[in-house]
Enzyme design. Structure first.
Site, PDB file in Angstrom:
ATOM      1  N   PHE A  24       5.614  -9.469   4.473  1.00  0.00           N
ATOM      2  CA  PHE A  24       6.458  -8.485   5.159  1.00  0.00           C
ATOM      3  C   PHE A  24       5.664  -7.251   5.603  1.00  0.00           C
ATOM      4  O   PHE A  24       6.242  -6.319   6.164  1.00  0.00           O
ATOM      5  CB  PHE A  24       7.580  -7.993   4.218  1.00  0.00           C
ATOM      6  N   HIS A  31      16.267   3.178  13.104  1.00  0.00           N
ATOM      7  CA  HIS A  31      17.273   2.130  13.315  1.00  0.00           C
ATOM      8  C   HIS A  31      18.653   2.729  13.542  1.00  0.00           C
ATOM      9  O   HIS A  31      19.008   3.748  12.953  1.00  0.00           O
ATOM     10  CB  HIS A  31      17.291   1.163  12.120  1.00  0.00           C
ATOM     11  N   ASN A  51       0.814  -1.221   0.000  1.00  0.00           N
ATOM     12  CA  ASN A  51       0.000   0.000   0.000  1.00  0.00           C
ATOM     13  C   ASN A  51       0.850   1.275   0.000  1.00  0.00           C
ATOM     14  O   ASN A  51       0.316   2.387  -0.034  1.00  0.00           O
ATOM     15  CB  ASN A  51      -0.983   0.007   1.180  1.00  0.00           C
ATOM     16  N   LEU A  52       2.171   1.113   0.056  1.00  0.00           N
ATOM     17  CA  LEU A  52       3.137   2.223   0.011  1.00  0.00           C
ATOM     18  C   LEU A  52       2.980   3.207   1.168  1.00  0.00           C
ATOM     19  O   LEU A  52       3.425   4.340   1.081  1.00  0.00           O
ATOM     20  CB  LEU A  52       3.063   2.965  -1.336  1.00  0.00           C
ATOM     21  N   GLY A  96      12.115   0.007  28.857  1.00  0.00           N
ATOM     22  CA  GLY A  96      11.799  -1.191  28.077  1.00  0.00           C
ATOM     23  C   GLY A  96      12.911  -1.688  27.185  1.00  0.00           C
ATOM     24  O   GLY A  96      12.716  -2.637  26.432  1.00  0.00           O
ATOM     25  N   TYR A 134       3.677  -4.371  19.565  1.00  0.00           N
ATOM     26  CA  TYR A 134       4.316  -4.888  18.345  1.00  0.00           C
ATOM     27  C   TYR A 134       4.614  -6.377  18.472  1.00  0.00           C
ATOM     28  O   TYR A 134       4.210  -7.185  17.637  1.00  0.00           O
ATOM     29  CB  TYR A 134       5.592  -4.102  18.036  1.00  0.00           C
ATOM     30  N   ASN A 155      -3.257  -3.141  11.441  1.00  0.00           N
ATOM     31  CA  ASN A 155      -2.366  -3.459  10.325  1.00  0.00           C
ATOM     32  C   ASN A 155      -1.724  -4.835  10.464  1.00  0.00           C
ATOM     33  O   ASN A 155      -1.659  -5.595   9.504  1.00  0.00           O
ATOM     34  CB  ASN A 155      -1.280  -2.385  10.219  1.00  0.00           C
ATOM     35  N   ILE A 178      23.489   8.062  22.677  1.00  0.00           N
ATOM     36  CA  ILE A 178      23.474   6.690  23.207  1.00  0.00           C
ATOM     37  C   ILE A 178      22.588   6.696  24.449  1.00  0.00           C
ATOM     38  O   ILE A 178      22.843   7.451  25.400  1.00  0.00           O
ATOM     39  CB  ILE A 178      24.894   6.197  23.549  1.00  0.00           C
TER      40      ILE A 178
END
Length: 329
Positions: free
Chosen positions: A74, A190, A34-35, A284, A142, A93, A208
């Protein structure tokens, strides 16, 4: 054996690398995306279908029209922090849309699927490295949404004869060695791309989060698995799917790398000093997550080829240098 493969979420980071690998191995690929977070520039346009997984009529039509043998899945939201802030979009989703996909597959009589799962299904295990026998106790939405689908796949295998693989990724990293496709998230979440943004002059420094963890250098340790190794595992899983049976394996290198070691590797590869700012721990964040991937070696005859994090960083740097604004470059 050549197969007709529907890759849902194929315009995303890991999906696009799997698509490239499938094509290079001679499979016929149709990409469905669906981009919302993927990039159409990352995949061939001649076999691209833009649509929603919840549009079950379109999904079923795509499966039938292309005589699909197997689905690679994916299409998921994959940010832990966002899942805590916005659980509704994760359940819609990652769970509702995936169940809609499984029903479209059932109607079209396509009963083989390779599913992207995650180390987040394990939560915060006490014992390292993490084997598949580790209890799955996710601590965020998640991880839980991925576990829900693992359970659904097991039930679909038992009741409807589905053959599935659930591949539990550790930290995906790197880019295609040729530099044509790579990692592009907006905003970037990431670690390696964020550190490389400093080297590109797009950020002043890298923060960090915590240097007082019970690890050798005080920073969090993760298992960074190259995206090409993930793609390789997906192709191997395709060959192993059996009706009514499931494969659940970890995909990692078995080698932990700390945040400081990632920064040092990025400095070495880029030649940039990459200033560091120390921040507070994030709630967490487990101190260490490292895979025991020996079952994947046994079941899939798979082993990570990229085991030196500097090689992983070097492929990412090649992509980011040639695409400093990702696919918008």
């Amino acid at each position: 054996m050549q197969m007709n493969v529907l890759v849902v979420g194929g315009a995303g980071y890991i999906g696009s690398h799997a698509v490239a690998r499938l094509i290079s191995e001679g499979h016929r690929v149709v990409v469905f995306d669906n981009l919302s977070r993927g990039h159409c520039q990352s995949v061939p346009q001649d076999t691209f279908v833009e649509g929603e997984l919840t549009d079950s009529a379109l999904v079923e039509k795509t499966l039938r029209d292309n005589d699909i043998d197997v689905v690679m899945h994916f299409a998921a939201f994959a940010e832990v922090g966002e899942s805590v802030r916005k659980p509704a979009i994760y359940y819609q989703n990652n769970v509702v849309a995936t169940l809609s996909l499984l029903e479209a597959m059932r109607r079209a009589d396509v009963k083989k699927i390779v599913f992207s799962s995650t180390t987040a299904t394990y939560g915060q295990p006490e014992k390292m490295p993490i084997a598949e026998t580790t209890p799955q106790n996710p601590i965020n939405p998640y991880g839980f949404t991925k576990l829900v689908i693992e359970r659904a796949l097991a039930d679909y295998a038992h009741a409807y004869g589905f053959g599935y693989a659930a591949l539990r990724y550790f930290n995906a990293a790197g880019a295609h060695p040729g530099g044509e496709i790579g990692e592009h998230h907006a905003p970037e979440s990431h670690l390696i791309p964020i550190v490389l943004q400093v080297a590109l002059g797009q950020r002043e420094s890298i923060t960090i989060f915590g240097d007082d963890y019970p690890t050798p250098d005080g920073t969090c340790i993760r298992d960074y698995i190259h995206v090409e190794d993930l793609a390789d595992a997906h192709l191997r899983a395709l060959e192993k799917l059996q009706s009514g049976e499931g494969i659940c394996v970890n995909l990692g290198t078995g080698k932990g790398v700390s945040v400081r070691e990632i920064v040092d590797a990025c400095r070495e590869v880029t030649g940039h000093p990459i200033p560091v700012v120390m921040g507070e721990r994030r709630p967490g964040d487990p101190a260490e997550l490292v895979a025991d991937a020996s079952l994947a070696e046994k079941v899939l005859d798979w082993k990570a080829k990229y085991t030196d994090v500097r090689e992983v960083v070097a492929t990412a740097w090649r992509w980011h240098q040639s695409h400093p604004r990702g696919y918008e470059s």
